[in-house]
Design an enzyme around this catalytic site. Structure first.
Site, PDB file in Angstrom:
ATOM      1  N   GLU A 215      36.592  37.949 129.046  1.00 59.50           N
ATOM      2  CA  GLU A 215      36.504  37.287 130.347  1.00 59.50           C
ATOM      3  C   GLU A 215      36.346  38.305 131.466  1.00 59.50           C
ATOM      4  O   GLU A 215      35.550  38.118 132.389  1.00 59.50           O
ATOM      5  CB  GLU A 215      37.756  36.424 130.589  1.00 59.50           C
ATOM      6  CG  GLU A 215      37.907  35.226 129.664  1.00 59.50           C
ATOM      7  CD  GLU A 215      38.527  35.569 128.314  1.00 59.50           C
ATOM      8  OE1 GLU A 215      38.606  36.765 127.954  1.00 59.50           O
ATOM      9  OE2 GLU A 215      38.924  34.635 127.596  1.00 59.50           O
TER      10      GLU A 215
ATOM     11  N   THR B 259      37.721  45.016  85.911  1.00 59.39           N
ATOM     12  CA  THR B 259      36.545  45.464  86.669  1.00 59.39           C
ATOM     13  C   THR B 259      36.667  46.956  86.967  1.00 59.39           C
ATOM     14  O   THR B 259      35.679  47.694  86.918  1.00 59.39           O
ATOM     15  CB  THR B 259      36.397  44.624  87.959  1.00 59.39           C
ATOM     16  OG1 THR B 259      36.082  43.292  87.579  1.00 59.39           O
ATOM     17  CG2 THR B 259      35.305  45.145  88.863  1.00 59.39           C
TER      18      THR B 259
ATOM     19  N   ASP C  74      33.627  48.882  85.487  1.00 59.74           N
ATOM     20  CA  ASP C  74      32.582  49.246  86.470  1.00 59.74           C
ATOM     21  C   ASP C  74      32.839  50.562  87.192  1.00 59.74           C
ATOM     22  O   ASP C  74      31.914  51.105  87.786  1.00 59.74           O
ATOM     23  CB  ASP C  74      32.477  48.164  87.557  1.00 59.74           C
ATOM     24  CG  ASP C  74      31.909  46.859  87.021  1.00 59.74           C
ATOM     25  OD1 ASP C  74      31.618  46.798  85.814  1.00 59.74           O
ATOM     26  OD2 ASP C  74      31.778  45.914  87.816  1.00 59.74           O
TER      27      ASP C  74
ATOM     28  N   GLU D 221      36.010  40.409  94.898  1.00 58.47           N
ATOM     29  CA  GLU D 221      34.807  40.855  94.169  1.00 58.47           C
ATOM     30  C   GLU D 221      35.150  41.035  92.692  1.00 58.47           C
ATOM     31  O   GLU D 221      34.682  41.954  92.036  1.00 58.47           O
ATOM     32  CB  GLU D 221      34.276  42.162  94.760  1.00 58.47           C
ATOM     33  CG  GLU D 221      33.636  41.983  96.117  1.00 58.47           C
ATOM     34  CD  GLU D 221      32.594  43.062  96.405  1.00 58.47           C
ATOM     35  OE1 GLU D 221      31.634  43.212  95.627  1.00 58.47           O
ATOM     36  OE2 GLU D 221      32.767  43.745  97.419  1.00 58.47           O
TER      37      GLU D 221
ATOM     38  N   LEU E 234      39.803  36.693  86.898  1.00 64.87           N
ATOM     39  CA  LEU E 234      40.704  36.616  88.042  1.00 64.87           C
ATOM     40  C   LEU E 234      40.252  35.547  89.043  1.00 64.87           C
ATOM     41  O   LEU E 234      41.081  34.925  89.719  1.00 64.87           O
ATOM     42  CB  LEU E 234      40.762  37.997  88.732  1.00 64.87           C
ATOM     43  CG  LEU E 234      41.751  38.184  89.864  1.00 64.87           C
ATOM     44  CD1 LEU E 234      43.166  37.769  89.454  1.00 64.87           C
ATOM     45  CD2 LEU E 234      41.763  39.649  90.312  1.00 64.87           C
TER      46      LEU E 234
HETATM   47  N1  LIG Z   1      28.352  40.596  88.977  1.00 64.20           N
HETATM   48  C1  LIG Z   1      29.441  40.568  89.664  1.00 64.20           C
HETATM   49  O1  LIG Z   1      29.459  40.132  90.819  1.00 64.20           O
HETATM   50  C2  LIG Z   1      30.695  41.093  89.069  1.00 64.20           C
HETATM   51  C3  LIG Z   1      30.752  41.419  87.755  1.00 64.20           C
HETATM   52  N2  LIG Z   1      31.903  41.859  87.182  1.00 64.20           N
HETATM   53  C4  LIG Z   1      31.916  42.082  85.743  1.00 64.20           C
HETATM   54  O2  LIG Z   1      32.903  41.235  85.189  1.00 64.20           O
HETATM   55  C5  LIG Z   1      33.528  41.860  84.089  1.00 64.20           C
HETATM   56  C6  LIG Z   1      35.039  41.851  84.315  1.00 64.20           C
HETATM   57  O3  LIG Z   1      35.473  40.528  84.454  1.00 64.20           O
HETATM   58  P1  LIG Z   1      36.993  40.129  84.502  1.00 64.20           P
HETATM   59  O4  LIG Z   1      37.717  40.734  83.355  1.00 64.20           O
HETATM   60  O5  LIG Z   1      37.100  38.694  84.673  1.00 64.20           O
HETATM   61  O6  LIG Z   1      37.400  40.779  85.884  1.00 64.20           O
HETATM   62  P2  LIG Z   1      38.618  41.344  86.655  1.00 64.20           P
HETATM   63  O7  LIG Z   1      39.094  42.644  86.148  1.00 64.20           O
HETATM   64  O8  LIG Z   1      38.118  41.384  88.041  1.00 64.20           O
HETATM   65  O9  LIG Z   1      39.786  40.276  86.477  1.00 64.20           O
HETATM   66  C7  LIG Z   1      40.625  40.213  85.325  1.00 64.20           C
HETATM   67  C8  LIG Z   1      41.791  41.188  85.413  1.00 64.20           C
HETATM   68  O10 LIG Z   1      42.569  40.890  86.547  1.00 64.20           O
HETATM   69  C9  LIG Z   1      43.915  41.308  86.351  1.00 64.20           C
HETATM   70  N3  LIG Z   1      44.852  40.239  86.739  1.00 64.20           N
HETATM   71  C10 LIG Z   1      45.898  40.402  87.571  1.00 64.20           C
HETATM   72  N4  LIG Z   1      46.550  39.265  87.742  1.00 64.20           N
HETATM   73  C11 LIG Z   1      45.920  38.332  87.045  1.00 64.20           C
HETATM   74  C12 LIG Z   1      46.148  36.954  86.851  1.00 64.20           C
HETATM   75  N5  LIG Z   1      47.177  36.316  87.426  1.00 64.20           N
HETATM   76  N6  LIG Z   1      45.305  36.313  86.049  1.00 64.20           N
HETATM   77  C13 LIG Z   1      44.263  36.943  85.489  1.00 64.20           C
HETATM   78  N7  LIG Z   1      43.990  38.262  85.629  1.00 64.20           N
HETATM   79  C14 LIG Z   1      44.830  38.949  86.407  1.00 64.20           C
HETATM   80  C15 LIG Z   1      44.033  41.676  84.879  1.00 64.20           C
HETATM   81  O11 LIG Z   1      44.033  43.098  84.872  1.00 64.20           O
HETATM   82  P3  LIG Z   1      44.855  43.957  83.775  1.00 64.20           P
HETATM   83  O12 LIG Z   1      44.160  43.658  82.480  1.00 64.20           O
HETATM   84  O13 LIG Z   1      44.670  45.368  84.214  1.00 64.20           O
HETATM   85  O14 LIG Z   1      46.252  43.491  83.813  1.00 64.20           O
HETATM   86  C16 LIG Z   1      42.773  41.086  84.274  1.00 64.20           C
HETATM   87  O15 LIG Z   1      42.311  41.814  83.168  1.00 64.20           O
HETATM   88  C17 LIG Z   1      32.959  43.254  84.009  1.00 64.20           C
HETATM   89  O16 LIG Z   1      31.980  43.277  83.011  1.00 64.20           O
HETATM   90  C18 LIG Z   1      32.324  43.477  85.360  1.00 64.20           C
HETATM   91  O17 LIG Z   1      31.207  44.311  85.272  1.00 64.20           O
HETATM   92  C19 LIG Z   1      33.052  42.004  87.924  1.00 64.20           C
HETATM   93  C20 LIG Z   1      33.039  41.718  89.251  1.00 64.20           C
HETATM   94  C21 LIG Z   1      31.881  41.200  89.929  1.00 64.20           C
HETATM   95  N1  LIG Z   2      27.053  43.962  89.621  1.00 63.63           N
HETATM   96  C1  LIG Z   2      26.951  43.592  90.917  1.00 63.63           C
HETATM   97  C2  LIG Z   2      28.086  43.563  91.746  1.00 63.63           C
HETATM   98  N2  LIG Z   2      29.307  43.902  91.260  1.00 63.63           N
HETATM   99  C3  LIG Z   2      30.474  44.157  92.100  1.00 63.63           C
HETATM  100  O1  LIG Z   2      30.318  45.319  92.895  1.00 63.63           O
HETATM  101  C4  LIG Z   2      31.230  46.332  92.461  1.00 63.63           C
HETATM  102  C5  LIG Z   2      30.610  47.709  92.582  1.00 63.63           C
HETATM  103  O2  LIG Z   2      30.662  48.097  93.920  1.00 63.63           O
HETATM  104  P1  LIG Z   2      30.302  49.584  94.400  1.00 63.63           P
HETATM  105  O3  LIG Z   2      30.828  50.553  93.382  1.00 63.63           O
HETATM  106  O4  LIG Z   2      30.959  49.762  95.724  1.00 63.63           O
HETATM  107  O5  LIG Z   2      28.813  49.661  94.524  1.00 63.63           O
HETATM  108  C6  LIG Z   2      31.581  45.915  91.059  1.00 63.63           C
HETATM  109  O6  LIG Z   2      32.784  46.424  90.575  1.00 63.63           O
HETATM  110  C7  LIG Z   2      31.651  44.407  91.199  1.00 63.63           C
HETATM  111  O7  LIG Z   2      32.843  44.010  91.849  1.00 63.63           O
HETATM  112  N3  LIG Z   2      27.925  43.162  93.036  1.00 63.63           N
HETATM  113  C8  LIG Z   2      26.703  42.835  93.547  1.00 63.63           C
HETATM  114  O8  LIG Z   2      26.592  42.483  94.714  1.00 63.63           O
HETATM  115  N4  LIG Z   2      25.631  42.877  92.751  1.00 63.63           N
HETATM  116  C9  LIG Z   2      25.685  43.234  91.456  1.00 63.63           C
HETATM  117  O9  LIG Z   2      24.640  43.248  90.791  1.00 63.63           O
END
Ligand SMILES: NC(=O)C1=CN([C@@H]2O[C@H](COP(=O)(O)OP(=O)(O)OC[C@H]3O[C@@H](n4cnc5c(N)ncnc54)[C@H](OP(=O)(O)O)[C@@H]3O)[C@@H](O)[C@H]2O)C=CC1
Ligand SMILES: Nc1c(N[C@@H]2O[C@H](COP(=O)(O)O)[C@@H](O)[C@H]2O)[nH]c(=O)[nH]c1=O
Length: 587
Positions: free
Chosen positions: A79, A232, A236, A324, A329
């Site tokens: 403002e 993740t 990753d 992400e 999760l």
């Molecule tokens: N394309 C995309 O946008 C993305 C792709 N990915 C891909 O997804 C895959 C991983 O997927 P995902 O395993 O589902 O991912 P996450 O690791 O993101 O989620 C699962 C993990 O979260 C933790 N966690 C904590 N609290 C909880 C809860 N209450 N319930 C469930 N999990 C919990 C655990 O970790 P812990 O085992 O350590 O206890 C569990 O293994 C990879 O291949 C990655 O490359 C991942 C993100 C984005």
């Molecule tokens: N593979 C994938 C994603 N994956 C997400 O981005 C993270 C990697 O981020 P950074 O290391 O900062 O570049 C990875 O762990 C996952 O959470 N995101 C996207 O927009 N597009 C993609 O194809």
């Protein structure tokens, strides 16, 4: 909670503003300018920490003569900027503000700047959602004879629908915070056309295009924190930094129950961004120590789950969080109702794989009728990809709750959402936000040359003092950077980062003088502003605690384990002021 967005073709109740009986060219013009004020309010997104967004446009007829937006906490209000720009043209003009002004200083600077400029009418998009601000500025403006028209109350025409929607959207995080006491949570993922977020090997880089990933950096810059799961991190090795060119860097949070995490990961490098690991109480103490040695903060939960983590993020002052994570999760986060919005980047690729992960794991639904329908869906082509976004939950609408005049007439010193004997303060938008070092109260204190200098906030002064008197061109340069920081957040970021990266630039006696430095700044602040002085005295009998869950020196910590030096100094100052007042009274 009232739905605000249309689902398919059925409009929501509040957006059903009364039909066009009162629509006129004036209404249409008001609606267009109000919408521009909401867009203007969004201008600082990604450059500073997510904070309540305010934009103000001053217009005469349809001509804009002044405008401004709040850049960050502790910076000049929208403002005032608009009034300064409009100059004499503000007299008799109309001001458009996307949201009722908030004010942490108790002197309603946004209101006085409009009144003093001679504004005759103010159009308000939405009332302030926080109870301690709600209705206060509107009431004050009316008391000064300014006509105030609030959309949905005084302005009912349908032409305001889009403007109202923009006003709600630009402060969606604050509205969720006020209504649900959790940060605004966005789930973002990139998937192939056949619905996979990685190949069955777990490999995922990259599904979406460079252009889409650029958009993700922007989303990160708009967030206070980014969350992934342990898997993740294992698969990753992400960085999760906002390479968007802006200034704001979100905190990275890893949720891991097992803490079975590799010792070397990009995310443990805390030079670029701070990292928190949220885990189960008692999990792998050896790993907890290793992470702590790297500067990673480990926070233990009795039962790690998305809802408790969101409550924690709320207490930490976060407004906006980006998930992400993978589907493992994302599913529990959706199930427990903490995800508000979804951004799905769909790439025109097919990877196949019966066991390739998908964006959302088990939700326990067995019939398509149980599927969650997104609200207010948008479709946008980004390079080769399609970005589909929409809300899983409507933005909470608090506007219909209009406070009575009595409720809004003055700052009630007992108004605290907490225990009455303890007054917590932290973010500037809290009831006692004026006690925060980020509050917008410039103070005159010496600079590095001993000359009087107007420091924009206590934070600017305090951070600069770390490097005071150090015989190094770099230290002098850091002080200049801090002095010219546009917001206290930037000043804090620069000061802390340089302290971490170049400990040799910090004055040798810093640890022994920092409390005195802070006290000097607080004394100056509370003696410069009488309204703050009054507010501080009004807390007599209460314990003041800076509710920072992570700063265990200045703040009180998450479970009261912090030393609370800021709260202690304020109480010391309060005693001194009260003693002085009583002595003067006796004389
Ligand atoms: N394309 C995309 O946008 C993305 C792709 N990915 C891909 O997804 C895959 C991983 O997927 P995902 O395993 O589902 O991912 P996450 O690791 O993101 O989620 C699962 C993990 O979260 C933790 N966690 C904590 N609290 C909880 C809860 N209450 N319930 C469930 N999990 C919990 C655990 O970790 P812990 O085992 O350590 O206890 C569990 O293994 C990879 O291949 C990655 O490359 C991942 C993100 C984005
Ligand atoms: N593979 C994938 C994603 N994956 C997400 O981005 C993270 C990697 O981020 P950074 O290391 O900062 O570049 C990875 O762990 C996952 O959470 N995101 C996207 O927009 N597009 C993609 O194809």
């Amino acid at each position: 909670m009232v739905s605000l967005f249309s689902i398919g073709s059925s409009p929501s109740p509040r957006l059903l503003l009364r039909p066009t009986c009162c629509s006129s060219p004036t209404h249409s013009r008001d609606a267009v300018i109000l919408r521009r004020a909401a867009e203007l309010a969004d201008s600082s997104a990604g450059l500073t920490s997510p904070h309540p967004n305010f934009g103000c446009i001053i217009a005469r007829g349809g001509d804009v003569v002044g405008k401004g937006f709040l850049y960050g906490q502790g910076t000049e209000c929208a403002e005032l900027q608009a009034a300064e720009m409009a100059g004499e043209l503000a007299a008799g003009a109309t001001a458009y503000i996307n949201m009722e002004s908030g004010d942490c200083s108790g002197d309603l600077a946004p209101v006085s700047s409009l009144v003093q400029a001679g504004i005759s009418r103010v159009v308000v998009g939405i009332r302030h959602p926080l109870r301690h601000f709600r209705g206060k500025a509107i009431h004050a403006l009316r008391r000064h004879g300014v006509q105030v028209d609030v959309v949905g109350e005084d302005l009912q025409s349908k032409v305001y629908e889009e403007a109202l929607k923009s006003c709600l959207l630009v402060n969606a995080p604050l509205l969720y915070r006020a209504a649900c006491h959790v940060p605004f949570s966005v789930l973002k993922y990139a998937m192939t056309l056949d619905g996979k977020i990685a190949a069955s090997s777990g490999h995922a880089s990259w599904i979406s295009s460079k252009l889409s990933r650029g958009r993700v950096f922007e989303l990160r810059g708009r967030s206070d924190a980014i969350i992934v799961g342990g898997n993740t991190v294992r698969r990753d090795d992400p960085r999760l930094t906002a390479r968007h060119g802006g200034g704001h860097t979100p905190v990275r949070i890893v949720m891991s129950q097992t803490l079975d995490l590799p010792e070397e990961r990009n995310i443990w490098n805390i030079i670029d961004a701070y990292t928190i690991v949220a885990t189960q109480r008692g999990a792998r103490k050896d790993m907890q120590k290793k992470l702590a040695r790297k500067g990673v903060e480990v926070v233990e939960f009795d039962m790690l789950n998305p809802r408790d983590l969101m409550r924690y993020c709320h207490d930490r002052g976060y407004l906006s969080v980006l998930w992400e994570c993978g589907g493992g999760l994302a599913a529990p986060a959706i199930s427990c109702g903490v995800i508000h919005k979804v951004y799905a980047f769909v790439a025109p690729k097919i990877i196949g794989g019966a066991n390739a992960p998908s964006p959302v794991g088990e939700l326990g639904m067995i019939q398509m009728t149980q599927a969650l329908n997104l609200i207010d869906v948008s479709y946008e082509q980004i390079g080769p990809d399609m970005l589909i976004s929409g809300f899983l939950q409507p933005i909470p609408d608090l506007s219909p709750i209009i406070p009575s005049v009595d409720e809004t007439s003055a700052l009630d010193p007992t108004l605290s959402p907490y225990d009455t004997n303890i007054i917590f303060f932290y973010k500037t938008w809290d009831p006692y936000g004026a006690f925060s070092n980020f509050s917008p109260h410039p103070l005159q204190l010496p600079d590095e040359n001993g000359d009087n200098y107007m420091w924009p906030t206590v934070e600017h002064y305090y951070q600069a003092q770390k490097f005071q008197g150090v015989n190094s061109p770099l230290a002098i340069d850091v002080i200049q950077q801090i002095k010219s920081s546009k917001s206290p957040e930037e000043a804090a970021r620069t000061g802390r980062k340089m302290q971490r990266q170049h400990p040799e630039l910090v004055r040798a006696d810093w640890d022994s003088v920092k409390v005195d430095v802070m006290y000097e700044a607080l004394k100056c602040k509370f003696s410069t502003y009488p309204n703050l002085n009054t507010m501080l005295r009004s807390t007599a009998g209460s314990v003041l605690v800076e509710a920072s869950p992570h700063d265990l020196f200045w703040g009180g910590g998450r479970e009261g384990e912090g030393l609370n030096h800021l709260g202690r100094l304020l109480m010391k100052l309060r005693s001194e002021i009260m003693e002085e007042t009583s002595v003067v009274g006796v004389e």
